[in-house]
Design an enzyme around this catalytic site. Structure first.
Site, PDB file in Angstrom:
ATOM      1  N   GLY A   1       0.804  -1.209   0.000  1.00  0.00           N
ATOM      2  CA  GLY A   1       0.000   0.000   0.000  1.00  0.00           C
ATOM      3  C   GLY A   1       0.839   1.261   0.000  1.00  0.00           C
ATOM      4  O   GLY A   1       1.886   1.351  -0.656  1.00  0.00           O
ATOM      5  N   SER A   2       0.397   2.251   0.769  1.00  0.00           N
ATOM      6  CA  SER A   2       1.000   3.588   0.707  1.00  0.00           C
ATOM      7  C   SER A   2       2.437   3.637   1.195  1.00  0.00           C
ATOM      8  O   SER A   2       3.160   4.587   0.883  1.00  0.00           O
ATOM      9  CB  SER A   2       0.146   4.570   1.514  1.00  0.00           C
ATOM     10  OG  SER A   2      -1.126   4.713   0.925  1.00  0.00           O
ATOM     11  N   THR A   3       2.882   2.645   1.986  1.00  0.00           N
ATOM     12  CA  THR A   3       4.275   2.659   2.430  1.00  0.00           C
ATOM     13  C   THR A   3       5.240   2.455   1.262  1.00  0.00           C
ATOM     14  O   THR A   3       6.439   2.696   1.405  1.00  0.00           O
ATOM     15  CB  THR A   3       4.515   1.561   3.486  1.00  0.00           C
ATOM     16  OG1 THR A   3       4.086   0.296   2.965  1.00  0.00           O
ATOM     17  CG2 THR A   3       3.769   1.872   4.769  1.00  0.00           C
TER      18      THR A   3
END
Length: 594
Positions: free
Chosen positions: A313-315
């Protein structure tokens, strides 16, 4: 006439007349003597020629004391020398009831099992009735107890009871309990390694022992001959870890409390030295106690942070921006238009809040974690070039690590990735491919150390005596330009200063970070309502040394996000790390007005 004195009469001597021995009798005696000599010579010849080897072997066995190896293992210590695993001497107690006899008894007297059980009960902490039951009516070879410590064994010997034998054996002990179970593993009751480093480094952990054969003279004096060189040498090597027990304990407690609070399935916290790939902490929960492994389900024996795949995801967004910067498709001062939603190949893409943010720069893209902004940033990068970068970063390869069971990630086939526009679009915000938390840690270390892909590892090797190995040197393949990584690190610092990572901010320290709240997929299908919340922090930004990664699987609740679930754990770890590693503040802290 005078009386005459009588003299005693002399005894008459018997005269034995010698008779000549008959010649026939002499011949018989002579023949018997010759036969005896011939028999004696024959027996001697038989013993010395025919049976010499067997007799010599029997003599050697009586004169030689042979000691077989016990199969001991080397200790495991953490980076500071704290014991993590070691062998201790334990004893088995064998009973032979037909020989039960107390000191002072007549040699032929045999004591009943009850009397022996009465003397052993207190030492073994076992009721007399239980001991009598174990003995039963068998005459010999009964295993009464296991795991007896040396002190108790000495007390049993002092009893002097005949018919009791103590058998010494090594027993693996894990003084830190469940703290390192996820990476160290354990031995079963047969001393066969079952998991972790005990299994993957089995050959290194076995001591190089030899069978000892010591000859003794008739009086029991040891004879120095026939000993092989080095037979009495005992190595004192220890396997040293890179992990720090203090930081490991801190991370485990913070993670366990948060898992309980959010009723999550599992979680992991990783701390890595970005310069050389050493892991200072690798805590996961739920875990188990290797001293009592039989009390836990077998599913806990695997370290999921290096074996289970998830969509980051956003990481992963900072890594994607670094790729775009490296390829020159975006500029450090560039902007994108975040409209809140897009249509890519007929598929809708939304921001997490389904709101648009307008024209924003890349620090803001990370601060608000804009999916649309990321798609806009990456759409100028050719899909084939993008896929090549993901492959070059090793998404599809097993990490070069000493962690047992590490798995490779999953990446869509290049043909699919380059012909389906939705694939590079979803990859732009960290979905559509999968990796392990360990791999994510390695890639964020790449951003922190100036673009080098270092190998994550948890061991420093075998050390002798009290010596400890120092930290390894900087290494790793250079993949990104240092100026690119410095730019991305500055953007990540803004996430902690102004964005979703504010919970990790520590006065006086420059910390970069990125939160992530990704959908969870199973067999290619996203599970409704299932999330994986994560946070990655790098510190200090001006001279990065450490990456902290926290991943929590399926926390429950509508407010479960990376900022609410993972950031508090990372914050506690960061505070402890700053103290343990004695990292000085980078900026002055303004004193509060009096």
């Amino acid at each position: 006439m005078a009386e005459r004195t009588r003299r005693p009469a002399r005894p008459r001597q018997r005269v034995i007349h010698l008779e000549p021995v008959p010649a026939g009798r002499m011949r018989i005696v002579y023949a018997l003597l010759c036969l005896g000599l011939i028999g004696l010579a024959g027996r001697m010849a038989w013993l010395q020629v025919v049976q010499s080897r067997d007799l010599e072997a029997r003599a050697r066995s009586l004169q030689t004391q042979r000691t077989d190896p016990l199969g001991t293992r080397r200790p495991i210590v953490d980076r500071s020398g704290r014991l993590v695993a070691l062998d201790e001497e334990r004893f088995r107690l064998w009973a032979h009831p037909r020989y039960f006899n107390f000191p002072g008894d007549a040699p032929q007297r045999v004591r009943p099992p009850l009397e022996v059980a009465r003397r052993l009960s207190g030492l073994l902490a076992v009721p007399m009735a239980e001991l009598v039951k174990r003995i039963g009516d068998r005459p010999s070879g009964i295993r009464l107890a296991e795991g007896i410590d040396p002190e108790t064994a000495s007390e049993i010997r002092r009893l002097g009871i005949s018919g009791l034998d103590l058998e010494a054996y090594p027993y693996r002990v894990y003084p830190q309990g469940d703290l390192f179970a996820n990476v160290v593993g354990f031995l079963n009751l047969e001393r066969v390694p079952q998991a972790g480093l005990e299994q993957s480094r089995d050959e290194d952990l076995r001591r190089h022992e030899q069978s000892r054969s010591l000859r003794r003279g008739a009086d029991g004096t040891p004879l120095p001959d026939s000993l092989s060189p080095g037979v009495f040498f005992g190595d004192d090597l220890r396997l040293q870890l890179t992990l720090d027990a203090r930081l490991q304990e801190l991370a485990a407690k913070a993670l366990t409390a948060q898992i309980k609070k959010w009723k999550a399935r599992k979680g992991v916290a990783i701390v890595m030295d970005v310069r050389n790939g050493e892991l200072l902490a690798l805590a996961s929960t739920p875990t188990y106690n290797p001293n009592r492994y039989w009390s836990f389900p077998a599913a806990r024996f695997r370290e999921w942070s290096v074996q289970d795949l998830y969509e980051p995801g956003s990481t992963f967004k900072p890594i994607n921006l670094a790729i775009a910067l490296q390829e020159g498709v975006i500029q450090a001062n560039g902007r994108v238009n975040d409209t809140g939603q897009l249509q890519i190949g007929g598929w809708p893409i939304f921001n997490h809040d389904r709101q648009g943010n307008g024209v924003i720069d890349f620090p803001t893209v990370l601060q608000v974690s804009s999916n649309v902004g990321m798609v806009e940033a990456m759409r100028n990068l050719k899909p084939s070039v993008y896929w090549d970068w993901l492959y070059r970063l090793g998404i599809e390869n097993r990490p070069d690590t000493d962690l047992p069971g590490a798995q490779a990630g999953q990446l869509k086939a290049k043909e699919l990735f380059t012909t389906q526009p939705i694939e590079p679009a979803t990859a732009a915000f960290g979905q559509g491919f999968a990796l392990t938390p360990l791999k994510l840690t390695q890639l964020h270390a790449l951003l922190a150390n100036g673009g080098r892909l270092v190998s994550p590892h948890i061991t420093r090797g075998l050390r002798a005596g009290d010596a400890l190995a120092s930290s390894g040197r900087s290494s790793g393949q250079q993949l990104l330009r240092p100026e690119v990584t410095r730019t991305v690190m500055a953007w990540m610092e803004s996430v902690v200063d102004k964005g979703s990572g504010k919970g990790a901010k520590t006065p006086g320290y420059r910390i970069g970070g990125k939160t992530g709240t990704a959908q969870k997929a199973h067999n290619g299908v996203y599970i409704p309502g299932a999330r994986i919340c994560s946070f990655v922090a790098t510190l200090p930004v001006n001279d990065p040394r450490f990456v902290v990664v926290v991943v929590v699987d399926e926390p429950q609740g509508d407010n479960a996000y990376g900022s609410t679930v993972a950031v508090p754990v990372a914050k506690q770890i960061i505070d402890g790390l700053l103290v343990l590693e004695q990292i000085p503040p980078q900026v002055a802290v303004n004193a509060a007005p009096g």
